[in-house]
Enzyme design. Structure first.
Site, PDB file in Angstrom:
ATOM      1  N   GLY A   1      -1.145 -10.832   8.398  1.00 13.81           N
ATOM      2  CA  GLY A   1      -0.679 -12.217   8.472  1.00 13.81           C
ATOM      3  C   GLY A   1      -0.429 -12.775   7.094  1.00 13.81           C
ATOM      4  O   GLY A   1      -1.056 -12.354   6.108  1.00 13.81           O
TER       5      GLY A   1
ATOM      6  N   LYS B   1      -3.887   3.107   3.288  1.00 20.06           N
ATOM      7  CA  LYS B   1      -5.008   2.274   2.810  1.00 20.06           C
ATOM      8  C   LYS B   1      -6.242   3.131   2.535  1.00 20.06           C
ATOM      9  O   LYS B   1      -6.960   2.900   1.558  1.00 20.06           O
ATOM     10  CB  LYS B   1      -5.314   1.195   3.847  1.00 20.06           C
ATOM     11  CG  LYS B   1      -4.167   0.202   3.987  1.00 20.06           C
ATOM     12  CD  LYS B   1      -4.285  -0.586   5.272  1.00 20.06           C
ATOM     13  CE  LYS B   1      -3.179  -1.607   5.415  1.00 20.06           C
ATOM     14  NZ  LYS B   1      -3.131  -2.207   6.752  1.00 20.06           N
TER      15      LYS B   1
ATOM     16  N   VAL C   1      -5.007  -3.608   0.875  1.00 17.16           N
ATOM     17  CA  VAL C   1      -5.960  -3.013   1.826  1.00 17.16           C
ATOM     18  C   VAL C   1      -6.736  -4.139   2.510  1.00 17.16           C
ATOM     19  O   VAL C   1      -7.392  -4.944   1.852  1.00 17.16           O
ATOM     20  CB  VAL C   1      -6.961  -2.069   1.120  1.00 17.16           C
ATOM     21  CG1 VAL C   1      -7.899  -1.433   2.144  1.00 17.16           C
ATOM     22  CG2 VAL C   1      -6.234  -1.001   0.331  1.00 17.16           C
TER      23      VAL C   1
ATOM     24  N   ASP D   1       0.041   3.871   8.151  1.00 14.87           N
ATOM     25  CA  ASP D   1      -0.348   2.703   7.356  1.00 14.87           C
ATOM     26  C   ASP D   1      -1.852   2.739   7.057  1.00 14.87           C
ATOM     27  O   ASP D   1      -2.275   2.468   5.927  1.00 14.87           O
ATOM     28  CB  ASP D   1       0.035   1.426   8.114  1.00 14.87           C
ATOM     29  CG  ASP D   1      -0.410   0.176   7.387  1.00 14.87           C
ATOM     30  OD1 ASP D   1       0.283  -0.242   6.448  1.00 14.87           O
ATOM     31  OD2 ASP D   1      -1.473  -0.385   7.750  1.00 14.87           O
TER      32      ASP D   1
ATOM     33  N   GLU E   1      -5.394  -5.874  -4.542  1.00 15.54           N
ATOM     34  CA  GLU E   1      -6.418  -6.189  -3.539  1.00 15.54           C
ATOM     35  C   GLU E   1      -5.812  -6.423  -2.155  1.00 15.54           C
ATOM     36  O   GLU E   1      -6.344  -5.980  -1.133  1.00 15.54           O
ATOM     37  CB  GLU E   1      -7.193  -7.447  -3.976  1.00 15.54           C
ATOM     38  CG  GLU E   1      -8.269  -7.878  -3.023  1.00 15.54           C
ATOM     39  CD  GLU E   1      -9.396  -6.863  -2.909  1.00 15.54           C
ATOM     40  OE1 GLU E   1     -10.164  -6.717  -3.862  1.00 15.54           O
ATOM     41  OE2 GLU E   1      -9.508  -6.216  -1.846  1.00 15.54           O
TER      42      GLU E   1
ATOM     43  N   LYS F   1       0.830  -1.219   0.000  1.00 13.30           N
ATOM     44  CA  LYS F   1       0.000   0.000   0.000  1.00 13.30           C
ATOM     45  C   LYS F   1       0.854   1.254   0.000  1.00 13.30           C
ATOM     46  O   LYS F   1       0.463   2.286  -0.549  1.00 13.30           O
ATOM     47  CB  LYS F   1      -0.959   0.023   1.182  1.00 13.30           C
ATOM     48  CG  LYS F   1      -0.345  -0.155   2.551  1.00 13.30           C
ATOM     49  CD  LYS F   1      -0.347  -1.584   2.934  1.00 13.30           C
ATOM     50  CE  LYS F   1       0.486  -1.898   4.143  1.00 13.30           C
ATOM     51  NZ  LYS F   1       0.475  -3.325   4.448  1.00 13.30           N
TER      52      LYS F   1
HETATM   53  N1  LIG Z   1       2.898  -9.221   6.697  1.00 11.84           N
HETATM   54  C1  LIG Z   1       1.610  -8.901   6.579  1.00 11.84           C
HETATM   55  O1  LIG Z   1       0.764  -9.292   7.388  1.00 11.84           O
HETATM   56  C2  LIG Z   1       1.168  -8.053   5.411  1.00 11.84           C
HETATM   57  C3  LIG Z   1      -0.208  -7.822   5.216  1.00 11.84           C
HETATM   58  C4  LIG Z   1      -0.634  -7.054   4.117  1.00 11.84           C
HETATM   59  C5  LIG Z   1       0.308  -6.525   3.262  1.00 11.84           C
HETATM   60  N2  LIG Z   1       1.642  -6.742   3.497  1.00 11.84           N
HETATM   61  C6  LIG Z   1       2.609  -6.165   2.567  1.00 11.84           C
HETATM   62  O2  LIG Z   1       3.278  -7.220   1.889  1.00 11.84           O
HETATM   63  C7  LIG Z   1       4.614  -6.811   1.580  1.00 11.84           C
HETATM   64  C8  LIG Z   1       5.601  -7.852   2.126  1.00 11.84           C
HETATM   65  O3  LIG Z   1       5.464  -7.911   3.530  1.00 11.84           O
HETATM   66  P1  LIG Z   1       6.141  -9.094   4.386  1.00 11.84           P
HETATM   67  O4  LIG Z   1       5.564  -8.957   5.748  1.00 11.84           O
HETATM   68  O5  LIG Z   1       6.020 -10.381   3.666  1.00 11.84           O
HETATM   69  O6  LIG Z   1       7.680  -8.627   4.394  1.00 11.84           O
HETATM   70  P2  LIG Z   1       8.949  -9.459   4.918  1.00 11.84           P
HETATM   71  O7  LIG Z   1       8.534 -10.623   5.730  1.00 11.84           O
HETATM   72  O8  LIG Z   1       9.869  -8.461   5.500  1.00 11.84           O
HETATM   73  O9  LIG Z   1       9.603 -10.043   3.577  1.00 11.84           O
HETATM   74  C9  LIG Z   1      10.238  -9.207   2.633  1.00 11.84           C
HETATM   75  C10 LIG Z   1      10.889 -10.081   1.553  1.00 11.84           C
HETATM   76  O10 LIG Z   1      11.441  -9.189   0.588  1.00 11.84           O
HETATM   77  C11 LIG Z   1      12.795  -9.539   0.357  1.00 11.84           C
HETATM   78  N3  LIG Z   1      13.555  -8.317   0.048  1.00 11.84           N
HETATM   79  C12 LIG Z   1      13.789  -7.262   0.854  1.00 11.84           C
HETATM   80  N4  LIG Z   1      14.516  -6.331   0.199  1.00 11.84           N
HETATM   81  C13 LIG Z   1      14.771  -6.836  -1.032  1.00 11.84           C
HETATM   82  C14 LIG Z   1      15.491  -6.366  -2.153  1.00 11.84           C
HETATM   83  N5  LIG Z   1      16.108  -5.193  -2.143  1.00 11.84           N
HETATM   84  N6  LIG Z   1      15.518  -7.142  -3.269  1.00 11.84           N
HETATM   85  C15 LIG Z   1      14.877  -8.339  -3.297  1.00 11.84           C
HETATM   86  N7  LIG Z   1      14.184  -8.846  -2.262  1.00 11.84           N
HETATM   87  C16 LIG Z   1      14.130  -8.093  -1.131  1.00 11.84           C
HETATM   88  C17 LIG Z   1      13.303 -10.184   1.639  1.00 11.84           C
HETATM   89  O11 LIG Z   1      14.409 -10.994   1.312  1.00 11.84           O
HETATM   90  P3  LIG Z   1      15.180 -11.869   2.423  1.00 11.84           P
HETATM   91  O12 LIG Z   1      14.267 -13.046   2.674  1.00 11.84           O
HETATM   92  O13 LIG Z   1      16.459 -12.258   1.800  1.00 11.84           O
HETATM   93  O14 LIG Z   1      15.334 -10.983   3.617  1.00 11.84           O
HETATM   94  C18 LIG Z   1      12.044 -10.955   2.074  1.00 11.84           C
HETATM   95  O15 LIG Z   1      11.999 -12.200   1.433  1.00 11.84           O
HETATM   96  C19 LIG Z   1       4.784  -5.398   2.153  1.00 11.84           C
HETATM   97  O16 LIG Z   1       4.509  -4.447   1.173  1.00 11.84           O
HETATM   98  C20 LIG Z   1       3.698  -5.348   3.233  1.00 11.84           C
HETATM   99  O17 LIG Z   1       3.249  -4.027   3.491  1.00 11.84           O
HETATM  100  C21 LIG Z   1       2.092  -7.499   4.545  1.00 11.84           C
END
Ligand SMILES: NC(=O)c1ccc[n+]([C@@H]2O[C@H](COP(=O)([O-])OP(=O)(O)OC[C@H]3O[C@@H](n4cnc5c(N)ncnc54)[C@H](OP(=O)(O)O)[C@@H]3O)[C@@H](O)[C@H]2O)c1
Length: 438
Positions: free
Chosen positions: A315, A218, A147, A214, A144, A120
């Protein structure tokens, strides 16, 4: 009735090939879901879905890639190289942040590839540019999951309800804050944040969530669809939950109110107001019972009355469900229209509407203090409806909380009164003031 193609029908179909950027909380869950629902995804998409590439920050690190992931799943660390692979139909951006994803999403759209993202922040900050590039190159941007994670709110407001009529949106859009507010019933603010971190819901640095930013990201994405234009975040009132305490939750219990971080959009003949603020909701309000990391959105409009959508707002797996639904839509070639007709210049402050407010001040336990507080409020025309100070013995000279419920005033009016209070009356903690929505 729609009939999904069988496995043999699909064997001759060309696969839809994706590059998965990010294999963290959400990326891993997407990979797992693509494995466990492989046949169903292919059937719904009308073609097999394959993960051709996975990009992470550190490809040398030991990590689990599901062995039966459909596709070659070549692991690497160079996003640009993966995006530029001519075999790739789409990128699924699950990295987060704004600058690098801006570059990657722009590049993919320029190459006519589909983009699916849960990010987002990049869309709220760079949406005008990215949706413009998508229009220009006839590519599609699906978002989708960005948000309310598992709640298909964008689908509903884009396709499920008539265009234009929603005049009130009230949302709990940050599952982490909702979880923290729930834990405040028993724990201090810092302990509640730690509990959210331990549950995997809050980042090591939780600022983006607890500052309300955040939720504002959204809200801006929802407003873009509902209003057909972009919303400059700098023109919104954005307040977070920092500094709230069990005293505030107790006040809610005593008055049949629930404390929530609310994102709101209101449209009426005077204009459009948008903002994010902690608010007390009456316990009878449809969002008052939303617990833990759930998100919920209440839409109100003349044609259909009130509609509530609720579900997991954070999650890996709940978010992955929405991401995979978008991948299927993209593979089917379902286009996604994103209305853009400039910038919303005139935004009114939702704090302008007079409502009762709750006020907590930590003040020195000295004679005359209450009179000074009452004087400052009276000077700005803020009436006191109720006031209490817990009886604590042996606190003379120390800081004690006083809690006040005001008569209806605008938040701006109350802030003017608070500005009049002597520095020593609000020196240790800033005053907490919370709107009591009807
Ligand atoms: N977590 C939630 O509940 C949630 C919910 C809704 C939306 N989101 C959104 O989903 C997205 C991902 O969230 P997440 O929680 O999954 O994040 P995360 O657990 O921190 O995972 C980030 C991933 O991106 C990789 N990464 C980081 N920098 C990079 C780079 N420069 N080049 C290539 N890969 C890179 C990391 O690699 P490494 O594994 O090597 O560190 C890791 O695999 C975000 O935009 C977040 O706002 C998350």
């Amino acid at each position: 009735m729609q009939r999904y193609p069988s496995r043999s029908d699909l064997s001759d179909m060309e696969s839809y090939r994706i590059a998965l950027l990010g294999l963290g909380t959400v990326g891993r869950a997407v990979a797992e879901l693509l494995c466990t629902t492989r046949d169903e995804c292919a059937a719904r998409a009308g073609r097999p879905i394959e993960v051709s590439r996975i990009v992470v920050r550190d490809p040398s690190r030991d990590r689990e890639v599901p062995p039966d992931l459909p596709g070659e799943a070549i692991l690497g660390g160079d996003a640009i190289e993966a995006i530029s692979d001519p075999e790739i139909d789409a990128i699924v951006e699950l990295v987060g942040g704004t600058e690098a994803p801006l570059e990657w999403i722009r590049l993919a759209l320029e190459q006519g590839k589909d983009v699916i993202t849960a990010n987002k922040a990049v869309l709220a900050v760079h949406g005008d540019e990215l949706f413009g590039v998508a229009d220009h190159h006839g590519s599609s941007l699906y978002y989708e999951a960005s948000v309310a994670a598992a709640v298909p709110i964008l689908q509903v407001i884009q396709q499920g309800i008539p265009a234009g009529p929603v005049d009130r949106l009230t949302g709990i859009l940050n599952g982490t804050c909702n979880f923290i507010l729930g834990r405040l019933e028993e724990l201090s603010f810092d302990e509640s944040v730690k509990a959210a971190q331990a549950a995997g819901l809050a980042e090591a640095d939780p600022t983006l969530d607890i500052s309300g930013m955040d939720s504002a990201h959204k809200l801006a994405l929802l407003a873009r669809i509902l209003l057909g234009c972009s919303v400059p975040l700098e023109n919104l009132r954005i307040e977070g939950i920092e500094g709230l305490s069990p005293h505030d939750i107790e006040f809610g219990w005593e008055h049949d109110l629930s404390l929530k971080l609310i994102a709101m959009l209101r449209r009426n003949s005077h204009g459009t107001s948008l903002g994010v603020m902690p608010c007390f909701l009456p316990n009878s309000h449809p969002l008052a019972s939303v617990r833990d990391e759930d998100n919920a959105v209440l839409l109100e409009a003349e044609p259909f009355g009130a509609l509530v959508l609720q579900g997991k707002g954070a999650g890996g797996m709940p978010t992955a469900g929405s991401v995979v639904a978008d991948i299927i839509r993209a593979a089917r070639g379902e286009s996604i229209a994103t209305p853009r007709s400039g910038v919303l210049e005139q935004i009114t402050d939702p704090g302008d509407l007079p409502v009762r407010h709750y006020l907590r001040l930590e003040v020195p336990d000295r004679p005359g203090v209450l009179a000074r507080v009452a004087g400052a409020l009276a000077a700005e025309g803020v009436g006191i409806a109720a006031l209490d100070q817990p009886e604590i013995l042996d606190t003379v000279g120390e800081q004690v909380p006083i809690r006040i419920m005001t008569h209806p005033v605008s938040t701006t009016q109350l802030d003017a009164a608070l500005a009049l209070l002597d520095e020593d009356l609000r020196s240790i903690t800033r005053p907490i003031r919370i709107r009591i929505e009807e």
